[in-house]
Write a protein that holds these residues in place. Structure first.
Motif, PDB file in Angstrom:
ATOM      1  N   SER A 128      29.895  15.194 -23.589  1.00 26.39           N
ATOM      2  CA  SER A 128      28.469  15.197 -23.934  1.00 26.39           C
ATOM      3  C   SER A 128      27.851  16.590 -23.806  1.00 26.39           C
ATOM      4  CB  SER A 128      27.717  14.215 -23.040  1.00 26.39           C
ATOM      5  OG  SER A 128      28.136  12.891 -23.295  1.00 26.39           O
ATOM      6  N   ILE A 129      28.347  17.380 -22.890  1.00 24.00           N
ATOM      7  CA  ILE A 129      27.845  18.760 -22.744  1.00 24.00           C
ATOM      8  C   ILE A 129      28.093  19.530 -24.034  1.00 24.00           C
ATOM      9  CG2 ILE A 129      28.133  20.933 -21.490  1.00 24.00           C
ATOM     10  CD1 ILE A 129      29.076  19.204 -19.079  1.00 24.00           C
ATOM     11  N   TYR A 144      28.923  18.169 -27.036  1.00 25.60           N
ATOM     12  CA  TYR A 144      28.180  17.535 -28.137  1.00 25.60           C
ATOM     13  C   TYR A 144      26.815  18.200 -28.271  1.00 25.60           C
ATOM     14  CZ  TYR A 144      31.318  13.391 -28.001  1.00 25.60           C
ATOM     15  OH  TYR A 144      32.374  12.530 -28.046  1.00 25.60           O
ATOM     16  N   ALA A 145      26.124  18.365 -27.147  1.00 25.06           N
ATOM     17  CA  ALA A 145      24.764  18.906 -27.163  1.00 25.06           C
ATOM     18  C   ALA A 145      24.736  20.307 -27.752  1.00 25.06           C
ATOM     19  CB  ALA A 145      24.186  18.915 -25.745  1.00 25.06           C
ATOM     20  N   HIS A 195      23.081  21.104 -31.343  1.00 22.54           N
ATOM     21  CA  HIS A 195      21.979  22.071 -31.324  1.00 22.54           C
ATOM     22  C   HIS A 195      22.164  23.132 -32.410  1.00 22.54           C
ATOM     23  CE1 HIS A 195      18.850  24.739 -29.883  1.00 22.54           C
ATOM     24  NE2 HIS A 195      19.738  25.729 -29.810  1.00 22.54           N
TER      25      HIS A 195
END
Length: 287
Positions: A23-24, A26-27, A31
């Motif tokens: 998830s880190i 993915y962000a 972005h």
């Protein structure tokens, strides 16, 4: 049972940690909107998330990392792991070029290769041959380094753990679905697609990775070596993403047929998966 002995608890721990670390990245990727955002560091971090999760899960359950089938195994399985993606991707692109869904070759791409090699005066056929030979050899080093991160987690850790309690077919179906969904955020919210509608691209991609799960798991379990899965993954990425797709001269319809988000390669991958599924009786019993 203790946590160390219970495969289901181990699987849940691994998946939760994988989701948290992924998830880190993915962000970061979402972005920027680009799979190669951050000069490729973000996608590299994402691809190594399953490996980091495998290491952390092993530490939590007090299992040595050495238990993840690091041995090389029989060379014939490694050779076929390199060749199988080459064969189905080459067959797929020959179909695409022959039928006319795309054309061989893209003059702009080949011209760029010739310029980067300093070989502008050589015939284009020689430039293409040199590019393929160099990429098929030395290009595998870079491809292995990124594929290794995923395969330590997926086939080095998760597949053997699930195989203990679910057998081959269920393990492949479930890990294949997990693998497909793991890619979904960057397919929907970044540029990890070939320009088709999201539903179409994800459908083709899911068919590819779920069938690929049967292929990778068969070689991993048969050989007892996670390096077969690493070579399968690296060879697949190399020949499709770095060789055949960029060599293809595209039209508006090409995106529906080529690469990992078109229909041709997934169909051929399914055929290979069916062949290996019929040979599942050759696999060792779960330990």
């Amino acid at each position: 049972m203790t946590q160390q002995q219970n495969p289901r608890k181990t699987i849940v721990i691994f998946l939760l940690i994988t989701l948290a670390i992924s998830s880190i990245f993915y962000a970061f990727i979402i972005h920027t909107g680009k799979i190669m955002g951050g000069r490729g560091v973000f996608v590299t971090g994402m691809m190594w998330s399953p490996a980091l999760s495998a290491f952390l899960t092993s530490w939590i359950i007090k299992r040595p990392i050495s238990a993840m089938a690091w041995k090389w195994g029989e060379a014939r399985y490694q050779l076929w792991s390199y060749l199988v993606p080459l064969l189905y991707s080459l067959a797929g692109y020959l179909i695409i070029w022959t039928v006319g869904w795309g054309k061989f070759y893209d003059p702009e791409f080949v011209g760029g290769v010739a310029e980067s090699f300093g070989l502008e005066k050589l015939p284009k056929g020689i430039v293409i041959a040199l590019y393929i030979l160099l990429m098929a050899g030395f290009g595998m080093v870079r491809s292995v380094s990124s594929a290794l991160g995923e395969e330590i987690g997926w086939r080095g850790f998760l597949v053997p753990e699930m195989y203990k309690v679910m057998g081959y077919t269920k393990t492949c179906l479930i890990t294949g679905c997990i693998w497909a969904l793991w890619h979904l955020p960057i397919l929907l919210f970044a540029d990890y697609n070939s320009g088709t509608p999201a539903w179409y691209g994800f459908s083709c991609f899911s068919m590819l990775v779920i069938s690929g799960s049967f292929i990778y798991a068969w070689f991993r379990l048969k050989s007892g070596s996670l390096w077969t899965a690493v070579l399968l993954h690296a060879s697949h990425n190399l020949f499709i993403q770095a060789i055949f797709t960029p060599l293809t001269l595209t039209s508006d319809k090409t995106k529906y047929y080529y690469d990992e988000f078109g229909i041709v390669i997934p169909i051929l991958s399914v055929l290979v998966a069916i062949y290996l599924w019929n040979r599942r009786g050759e696999l060792p019993a779960p330990k």
